[in-house]
Design a protein around this motif. Sequence first.
Motif, PDB file in Angstrom:
ATOM      1  N   TRP A 192      59.768 -15.586  14.541  1.00 19.50           N
ATOM      2  CA  TRP A 192      59.061 -16.427  15.515  1.00 19.50           C
ATOM      3  C   TRP A 192      57.561 -16.107  15.498  1.00 19.50           C
ATOM      4  N   GLU A 214      63.350 -24.887  21.810  1.00 23.28           N
ATOM      5  CA  GLU A 214      62.882 -23.573  21.340  1.00 23.28           C
ATOM      6  C   GLU A 214      64.079 -22.641  21.294  1.00 23.28           C
ATOM      7  N   CYS A 215      64.141 -21.806  20.241  1.00 26.04           N
ATOM      8  CA  CYS A 215      65.199 -20.795  20.182  1.00 26.04           C
ATOM      9  C   CYS A 215      66.590 -21.452  20.129  1.00 26.04           C
TER      10      CYS A 215
END
Length: 395
Positions: free
Chosen positions: A221, A362-363
């Motif tokens: 990330w 996200e994620c």
Amino acid sequence: MTGAAMTGAAMTGAAMTGAAMTGAAMNKLGVGVIGANRWAEAAHLPAFAAHPRVQLVAICDVLPERARALQTRFGAAKVYFDHRELLADPAIQAVDVCTPTQTHLALSLDAIAAGKHVLCEKPLHTQAGPAFAAAAAADSRGVRTKLGFTFRYSPAIREIKRWISEGVLGDIFHIHGFEQNSQFLDPDFPLRQLAPDVPRDRLVPASIIGYGSHLLDLMRWLGGEFHSVAATMRNFVPERQVLGMSGRQKIQVEDATVALVEFDSGAQGLVQSSYIAVGNYPGVEIRVYGSKGAAIARLITEGGIAETLKHASAEAVEFKEVVLDTAHFPPGTSLATPWPELYYRNLIRHFVDEILEDGAAECTFHDGAKSQQIVDAIIAAHAERRWVRLPEGDA
Ligand SMILES: NC(=O)c1ccc[n+]([C@@H]2O[C@H](COP(=O)([O-])OP(=O)(O)OC[C@H]3O[C@@H](n4cnc5c(N)ncnc54)[C@H](O)[C@@H]3O)[C@@H](O)[C@H]2O)c1
């Protein structure tokens, strides 16, 4: 169905089939949690209970007493003992899978097929291929996913991410990541997450999956895609207790891994995961060094404080502690909040808001699959004693 489960927007959800609604269609998110033991109690359920736009509809566990105990504690409207019944509940739009590792993929795929948004504990699967397939299945079903990569939601890590995005640290040269604590140093403290048919004749990757999967996600990330890895893995505790098995077991559990990383960007990295390194939880440390500055985040509870962030610049090289931006903290939390609750309240705040506000994902499960791809490459690098090139794309 109880009155509690049918109030407010949960009723809107119930009236609409195929629960993959987003944004304006919902004011509150109906949530069902599968798996009602330690981690659900410490991290997931306090986070759902604290979110003002969550309706905790149901808790499910194959062991009824566990489901009932956490229903009472966190005020869920219903309990189920079979996840298929939970998935058939129209008041539930989002499902949280907080069960043992070997069940994650199958339960998540069932939830996706039922049209539910899914949060799943890490790792999604212990091979990258099936994890990519699950990410693709979610995309084609139009549901949101999130992987339980807890440490992305540390305020210190989010500040480092912002510094990198805004160029505060300059061009990134080195990213070093550690997750090490002494959770499994004592051979009589039972190891979890091993399948009953675990092989007895070879090294069994463990810390690199349990700890490494989210550590590698953090490094990816912050630093972008990995290019190549070299690694060494070892068993240090030859016999240990394992949950669900009686007496000490001779299993070559991989207690620790050290890996070297080359990023696509040209940056260098160093990784260590360890189940047996003396130190407190969670034992995550990230160090980033760039052309303009450097950052060191220590996610290690010390003196009742969950984490610290230090910064140095090329002009002032002495590291100084940074006061973290309150925007990185969910309302009502601080550095004195126990880390599982602090990070998970942040993670679940993002998951719920992404769904209700139709925000950027996200994620996701795709990130989970990418992280697993790196875990697989590290295992191959150790087994074959060579540098391993990461596959380009999703494979
Ligand atoms: N993200 C993190 O930092 C972090 C930290 C700790 C644990 N975890 C992960 O969270 C997960 C749960 O951890 P835990 O320690 O609570 O595990 P656990 O094994 O103690 O509890 C899991 C619960 O799931 C139930 N269960 C199993 N299969 C089920 C099924 N098919 N349907 C319904 N219930 C089922 C079990 O009966 C048990 O009560 C694990 O995957 C673990 O790796 C993540």
